[in-house]
Design a protein around this motif. Structure first.
Motif, PDB file in Angstrom:
ATOM      1  N   GLY A 208     -20.932 -35.535 -37.665  1.00 51.56           N
ATOM      2  CA  GLY A 208     -19.898 -35.582 -36.643  1.00 51.56           C
ATOM      3  C   GLY A 208     -19.540 -36.993 -36.230  1.00 51.56           C
ATOM      4  N   ARG A 209     -18.777 -37.097 -35.155  1.00 55.69           N
ATOM      5  CA  ARG A 209     -18.303 -38.392 -34.666  1.00 55.69           C
ATOM      6  C   ARG A 209     -19.468 -39.169 -34.059  1.00 55.69           C
ATOM      7  N   SER A 210     -19.645 -40.396 -34.529  1.00 57.82           N
ATOM      8  CA  SER A 210     -20.878 -41.109 -34.162  1.00 57.82           C
ATOM      9  C   SER A 210     -20.901 -41.520 -32.705  1.00 57.82           C
ATOM     10  N   PHE A 211     -19.747 -41.778 -32.067  1.00 58.98           N
ATOM     11  CA  PHE A 211     -19.819 -42.271 -30.695  1.00 58.98           C
ATOM     12  C   PHE A 211     -20.172 -41.162 -29.715  1.00 58.98           C
ATOM     13  N   ILE A 212     -20.133 -39.904 -30.178  1.00 62.22           N
ATOM     14  CA  ILE A 212     -20.511 -38.801 -29.293  1.00 62.22           C
ATOM     15  C   ILE A 212     -22.015 -38.515 -29.394  1.00 62.22           C
ATOM     16  N   ARG A 248     -18.378 -48.982 -28.559  1.00 62.90           N
ATOM     17  CA  ARG A 248     -19.513 -49.889 -28.294  1.00 62.90           C
ATOM     18  C   ARG A 248     -19.543 -51.059 -29.256  1.00 62.90           C
ATOM     19  N   GLY A 249     -18.959 -50.898 -30.406  1.00 65.33           N
ATOM     20  CA  GLY A 249     -18.938 -51.976 -31.394  1.00 65.33           C
ATOM     21  C   GLY A 249     -19.954 -51.781 -32.505  1.00 65.33           C
ATOM     22  N   THR A 250     -20.926 -50.876 -32.312  1.00 68.96           N
ATOM     23  CA  THR A 250     -21.979 -50.720 -33.322  1.00 68.96           C
ATOM     24  C   THR A 250     -21.414 -50.170 -34.636  1.00 68.96           C
ATOM     25  N   THR A 251     -20.521 -49.207 -34.539  1.00 73.63           N
ATOM     26  CA  THR A 251     -19.935 -48.638 -35.755  1.00 73.63           C
ATOM     27  C   THR A 251     -19.132 -49.706 -36.496  1.00 73.63           C
ATOM     28  N   SER A 252     -18.300 -50.446 -35.737  1.00 69.79           N
ATOM     29  CA  SER A 252     -17.447 -51.459 -36.370  1.00 69.79           C
ATOM     30  C   SER A 252     -18.297 -52.524 -37.041  1.00 69.79           C
ATOM     31  N   GLU A 253     -19.347 -52.977 -36.371  1.00 68.34           N
ATOM     32  CA  GLU A 253     -20.208 -54.030 -36.926  1.00 68.34           C
ATOM     33  C   GLU A 253     -20.818 -53.558 -38.251  1.00 68.34           C
ATOM     34  N   ARG A 254     -21.269 -52.324 -38.242  1.00 63.02           N
ATOM     35  CA  ARG A 254     -21.888 -51.754 -39.440  1.00 63.02           C
ATOM     36  C   ARG A 254     -20.873 -51.642 -40.591  1.00 63.02           C
ATOM     37  N   ILE A 255     -19.657 -51.213 -40.246  1.00 61.27           N
ATOM     38  CA  ILE A 255     -18.637 -51.030 -41.288  1.00 61.27           C
ATOM     39  C   ILE A 255     -18.225 -52.375 -41.890  1.00 61.27           C
ATOM     40  N   CYS A 280     -12.787 -42.551 -18.597  1.00 56.65           N
ATOM     41  CA  CYS A 280     -11.844 -41.437 -18.570  1.00 56.65           C
ATOM     42  C   CYS A 280     -12.384 -40.392 -17.608  1.00 56.65           C
ATOM     43  N   PHE A 281     -11.532 -39.886 -16.740  1.00 56.44           N
ATOM     44  CA  PHE A 281     -11.939 -38.843 -15.801  1.00 56.44           C
ATOM     45  C   PHE A 281     -11.372 -37.487 -16.210  1.00 56.44           C
ATOM     46  N   PHE A 282     -10.854 -37.436 -17.429  1.00 55.09           N
ATOM     47  CA  PHE A 282     -10.125 -36.237 -17.841  1.00 55.09           C
ATOM     48  C   PHE A 282     -10.708 -35.623 -19.106  1.00 55.09           C
ATOM     49  N   GLY A 283     -12.024 -35.708 -19.232  1.00 58.51           N
ATOM     50  CA  GLY A 283     -12.676 -34.944 -20.286  1.00 58.51           C
ATOM     51  C   GLY A 283     -13.165 -35.732 -21.481  1.00 58.51           C
ATOM     52  N   THR A 284     -12.810 -37.010 -21.592  1.00 56.86           N
ATOM     53  CA  THR A 284     -13.334 -37.794 -22.718  1.00 56.86           C
ATOM     54  C   THR A 284     -14.653 -38.423 -22.289  1.00 56.86           C
ATOM     55  N   ASP A 285     -15.680 -38.159 -23.068  1.00 60.42           N
ATOM     56  CA  ASP A 285     -17.023 -38.595 -22.692  1.00 60.42           C
ATOM     57  C   ASP A 285     -17.215 -40.051 -23.134  1.00 60.42           C
ATOM     58  N   VAL A 286     -17.087 -40.968 -22.179  1.00 56.67           N
ATOM     59  CA  VAL A 286     -17.183 -42.400 -22.487  1.00 56.67           C
ATOM     60  C   VAL A 286     -18.429 -42.950 -21.817  1.00 56.67           C
ATOM     61  N   ASP A 287     -19.057 -43.910 -22.480  1.00 55.99           N
ATOM     62  CA  ASP A 287     -20.270 -44.516 -21.936  1.00 55.99           C
ATOM     63  C   ASP A 287     -19.929 -45.401 -20.734  1.00 55.99           C
ATOM     64  N   SER A 288     -20.968 -45.949 -20.091  1.00 55.32           N
ATOM     65  CA  SER A 288     -20.747 -46.794 -18.912  1.00 55.32           C
ATOM     66  C   SER A 288     -20.154 -48.143 -19.323  1.00 55.32           C
ATOM     67  N   ALA A 289     -19.569 -48.834 -18.331  1.00 56.68           N
ATOM     68  CA  ALA A 289     -18.842 -50.081 -18.595  1.00 56.68           C
ATOM     69  C   ALA A 289     -19.695 -51.090 -19.356  1.00 56.68           C
ATOM     70  N   GLU A 290     -20.991 -51.170 -19.012  1.00 54.81           N
ATOM     71  CA  GLU A 290     -21.826 -52.197 -19.652  1.00 54.81           C
ATOM     72  C   GLU A 290     -22.009 -51.956 -21.149  1.00 54.81           C
ATOM     73  N   ILE A 303     -15.189 -60.517 -29.430  1.00 58.41           N
ATOM     74  CA  ILE A 303     -15.452 -59.177 -29.986  1.00 58.41           C
ATOM     75  C   ILE A 303     -15.464 -59.261 -31.517  1.00 58.41           C
ATOM     76  N   ALA A 304     -14.508 -60.026 -32.078  1.00 60.70           N
ATOM     77  CA  ALA A 304     -14.470 -60.208 -33.540  1.00 60.70           C
ATOM     78  C   ALA A 304     -15.780 -60.816 -34.025  1.00 60.70           C
ATOM     79  N   ASP A 305     -16.266 -61.829 -33.288  1.00 60.45           N
ATOM     80  CA  ASP A 305     -17.528 -62.477 -33.702  1.00 60.45           C
ATOM     81  C   ASP A 305     -18.679 -61.478 -33.643  1.00 60.45           C
ATOM     82  N   GLU A 306     -18.711 -60.666 -32.595  1.00 63.01           N
ATOM     83  CA  GLU A 306     -19.825 -59.727 -32.441  1.00 63.01           C
ATOM     84  C   GLU A 306     -19.849 -58.691 -33.571  1.00 63.01           C
ATOM     85  N   ILE A 307     -18.678 -58.240 -33.979  1.00 64.55           N
ATOM     86  CA  ILE A 307     -18.672 -57.231 -35.050  1.00 64.55           C
ATOM     87  C   ILE A 307     -18.640 -57.879 -36.442  1.00 64.55           C
ATOM     88  N   GLY A 308     -18.520 -59.214 -36.487  1.00 62.03           N
ATOM     89  CA  GLY A 308     -18.598 -59.935 -37.760  1.00 62.03           C
ATOM     90  C   GLY A 308     -17.296 -59.970 -38.536  1.00 62.03           C
TER      91      GLY A 308
END
Ligand code: SF4
Length: 362
Positions: A208-212, A248-255, A280-290, A303-308
């Motif tokens: 399934g979708r990795s961010f979930i 979160r950037g983890t998927t992008s960095e890996r890809i 999102c307060f309308f049903g999309t399950d998003v992680d905390s700001a940090e 962000i580009a540097d972090e994901i390489g």
């Protein structure tokens, strides 16, 4: 948004809940109202007056099918008909195709549509509010073979890719998309830029979708087994990589790392949505700001540097608002702008995100 307080009210008057889904609270409210009125659809109307936020529901009684959508229309809902006259209601039109039904129309925001012995009856007393379809439906959630508010999702994603090519051009040899929702935008980018499109990944269909995924470990593992690079497409090439979002950037960095390991000379990431910076307060399950990369880091370059990636560009909010093209659909874009179409109650935790860090262009 007010499911918790409604549930508490019911519990205080003796209600016993079996699960944690908001839907149960909606059903409980309808049942409570049904005791005061003579028709279920009237109980639905009275319930809708109490609900705040996003919902698209279908309800069956012994004699009626009742579909209703929140007054802002955050989530899609449509109805269709099979050749034998049977009505079908679905969140996405692709499900109508699957049962041989033809799309009739979207159910309007605020509308209650009743299918019963008297035929089809539309109650529009709650229609007419500000429309705010979730823009992420076009970018990510919906299937490309669906049509929402008159715009095919595939076409909206091609358009996102075209806009992205105009806003974030780069010299490269091949454009590839991250399956699934990055593929259509990659085609759009390719057509607009003239850079050839290539198939860069094989996707494992059984994950399934990795961010979930609920934990970081599980998400990392999910990314590892989700995608495999087709090295022949990217070896010794300057690659434009299109994805629908960076959370979160983890998927992008890996890809990006996978592409470099497969021999890509340069990797230029392009995202077919604006930076995800607010909840999102309308049903999309998003992680905390940090944990949101666009909240943690100040600039697109960081962000580009972090994901390489060698470079990175996002779709602008203005372009995202034009995804439905000629249909001129009004969107919710709260997770990009922090401006929501309806007031958010304090107890929803908005304060955690109240001072986001603006993302600066590269
Ligand atoms: S805040 Fe974002 S994800 Fe949530 S409904 Fe609005 S556009 Fe969609």
């Amino acid at each position: 948004m007010n499911a918790r307080s409604l549930r508490t009210q019911h519990e205080l008057s003796g209600g016993i809940f079996h699960g944690t889904a908001d839907t149960e609270t909606i059903v409980y409210t309808i049942v409570s109202e049904r005791l005061k009125v003579s028709a279920t659809e009237e109980a639905v109307h009275r319930t809708m007056r109490q609900l705040q936020g996003a919902y698209s529901c279908v309800l069956m009684t012994a004699t009626k099918l009742i579909a209703f959508r929140d007054p802002n229309g955050f989530r899609p809902l449509c109805c269709g008909q099979t050749p034998d006259g049977t009505y079908v209601v679905s969140s996405e039109s692709c499900a109508l195709d699957a049962v041989g039904a033809k799309l009739i129309r979207d159910i309007d925001p605020g509308e209650i549509l009743v299918f019963g012995k008297e035929g089809v009856v539309s109650d529009r007393r709650l229609c007419g509010g500000a429309r705010a379809l979730c823009v992420f439906e076009y970018i990510y959630f919906a299937r490309p073979d669906s049509v929402i508010e008159g715009t095919p999702v595939h076409r909206a994603r091609l358009r996102a890719g075209r806009f992205l090519a105009q806003e974030g051009p780069v010299e490269a040899d091949v454009v590839i998309g991250v399956p699934d929702s990055g593929i259509d935008a990659a085609l759009g980018y390719s057509r607009q830029s003239g850079i050839p499109y290539g198939v860069g990944f094989l996707k494992n269909k059984y994950i399934g979708r990795s961010f979930i995924a609920p934990s970081q470990d599980m998400r990392e593992t999910a990314v590892k087994i989700k995608l495999n690079v087709i090295a022949d497409t990217v070896r010794d090439k300057r690659v434009v990589l299109i994805d629908d979002s960076i959370v979160r950037g983890t998927t992008s960095e890996r890809i990006v790392r996978l592409l470099r390991e497969a021999g890509a000379k340069e990797v230029h990431m392009r995202i077919s949505s604006p930076p995800f910076r607010f909840p999102c307060f309308f049903g999309t399950d998003v992680d905390s700001a940090e944990n949101l990369i666009a909240c943690r880091l100040h600039s697109v370059k960081e962000i580009a540097d972090e994901i390489g990636a060698d470079s990175l560009a996002y779709l602008s909010v203005e372009a995202a608002r034009r995804l439905a093209g000629e249909q001129g659909c009004s969107f919710c874009d709260g997770c990009f702008t922090g401006k929501y179409p309806i007031d958010i109650p304090e107890d929803q935790g908005k304060s955690r995100f109240e001072q986001p860090i603006p993302v600066q262009p590269e």
